[in-house]
Design an enzyme around this catalytic site. Structure first.
Site, mmCIF file in Angstrom:
data_model
loop_
_atom_site.group_PDB
_atom_site.id
_atom_site.type_symbol
_atom_site.label_atom_id
_atom_site.label_comp_id
_atom_site.label_asym_id
_atom_site.label_seq_id
_atom_site.Cartn_x
_atom_site.Cartn_y
_atom_site.Cartn_z
ATOM 1 N N GLY A 1 3.243 -9.744 -2.554
ATOM 2 C CA GLY A 1 3.244 -8.875 -3.725
ATOM 3 C C GLY A 1 2.091 -9.208 -4.651
ATOM 4 O O GLY A 1 1.244 -10.053 -4.343
ATOM 5 N N LYS B 1 -5.220 -5.682 1.879
ATOM 6 C CA LYS B 1 -5.773 -5.469 0.535
ATOM 7 C C LYS B 1 -6.872 -6.475 0.223
ATOM 8 O O LYS B 1 -7.731 -6.219 -0.635
ATOM 9 C CB LYS B 1 -4.675 -5.507 -0.528
#
EC number: 1.1.1.94
Length: 359
Positions: free
Chosen positions: A138, A193
């Site tokens: 996260g 990412k």
């Protein structure tokens, strides 16, 4: 008292241990050498890469004995670089019991196999324990969390029961955990990412502005979604905390190691020089190579990944790579070879709005 064993004296491993220990749970941090264990135990302050006022919490201790670290643990949490996951889980595997959760906190893909960390763990442990595997990912910048700033993470497992069990062990006052059963999407969001964060660092290093960085992040998310969907991820997961959330945090912060590498590349430094002088691993460097080869083998168009790869491994000029990425050539936003994003996000025919009865 619940016990969590943490494998990895990394910044992230120490951060997670601190969160859990502050909750009043026993944390045993495993150090690879006796010298490191003694140093950490006596100084109670791990390293120069942590805040100056940081000290180990009361319930967190260090040992060089893997057996002592794991014995009686409710969870074994591996916070090691992705390329070190396999050798570490091999050491851990003989000491696991059926009651222990096995959690990966690494965000990367294995070079050579292109496997996610949960897959690497599955390879090395007894099939009887596979249901206990979970992953944590996260928008979690370690330095912010160590300063007591609030953050949210995602615990993913194949079953909601396992994910909730893990989340309860980790959730604390300023660190909340959502659950998810799309373990593929959560892992890919956290891994891929980092590639885009390298690009965001290049954009910032070249002072190209927020418009350019916003475009890069958005196009990057489209690539992440395309590759993720091709590998079995739920696109909605990649729009959530473990995907878009992590992407925004990593691309926007100077605390991000991958963003730092991108900035430094624009200064003319070689990748080897940058990596050699870093105290922590920038996972995006290896993940870029893995994702690039995956995209080629699947015939997926991933121009952001391709251009970042060329900067890292083919000595391409960061400025030229940025120019190429900003040149849209009037193509459709969702167009891409074998992306199939039109099918996933196509506009549905709007329903006719019923007329209101004036009476």
């Amino acid at each position: 008292m619940s016990k969590v064993c943490i494998i990895g004296t990394t910044t992230w491993g120490i951060t997670l241990g601190t969160i859990i220990a502050h909750k009043g749970r026993e944390v045993m941090l495993w150090a690879r050498t006796e010298d490191e264990a003694v140093l950490l135990s006596t100084q109670r302050r791990p390293a120069d890469f942590l805040p100056e006022n940081y000290h180990f919490p009361e319930f967190m201790n260090v040992t060089a004995s893997l057996e002592e670290a794991i014995a009686g643990a409710d969870m074994v949490l591996l916070a090691v670089p992705s390329q070190r996951m396999r050798p570490n889980i091999r050491l851990v595997a003989p000491l696991l019991t059926k009651s222990m959760l096995i959690c990966s906190a690494a965000k990367g893909l294995e070079i050579g196999t292109a496997k996610r960390m949960s897959q690497v763990i599955t390879d090395e442990i007894s099939p009887d324990f596979a249901k206990n595997i979970c992953v944590l990912s996260g928008p979690n910048l370690a330095m912010e969390i160590l300063k007591g700033l609030p953050a949210v993470t995602v615990l993913a497992a194949d079953t909601e029961k396992t994910a909730k069990k893990a989340a309860k062990l980790i959730t604390a006052a300023n660190f909340s955990a959502y659950t998810n059963t799309d373990i593929i999407g959560v892992e890919l969001g956290g891994s891929l990412k980092n590639i885009i964060a390298l690009g965001a660092g290049i954009v910032d290093g070249l002072n190209l502005g927020n418009n350019a960085k916003s475009a890069l992040i958005t196009r990057g998310l489209t690539e992440i979604s395309a590759l993720g969907a091709a590998l079995g991820a739920n696109p909605l997961t990649l729009s959530g905390l473990a995907g878009l959330g992590d992407l925004i945090a990593t691309c926007s912060s100077n605390l991000s190691r991958n963003h730092f590498v991108g900035v430094e590349l624009t200064k003319g430094r070689s990748l080897n020089d940058i990596m050699y002088n870093m105290s922590n691993v920038a996972e995006g460097v290896s993940t870029t190579a893995v994702a690039y080869e995956m995209a080629r083998s699947m015939d997926l168009e991933m121009p952001v990944t391709e251009n970042i790869y060329n900067v890292l491994y083919n000595n391409a000029d960061p400025k030229e790579a940025a120019r190429i990425l900003m040149d849209a050539q009037a193509t459709h936003e969702l167009a891409g070879r074998k992306w199939n994003l039109f099918k996933m996000f196509r506009k549905r025919k709007a329903r006719k709005t019923p007329e209101l009865n004036p009476d």
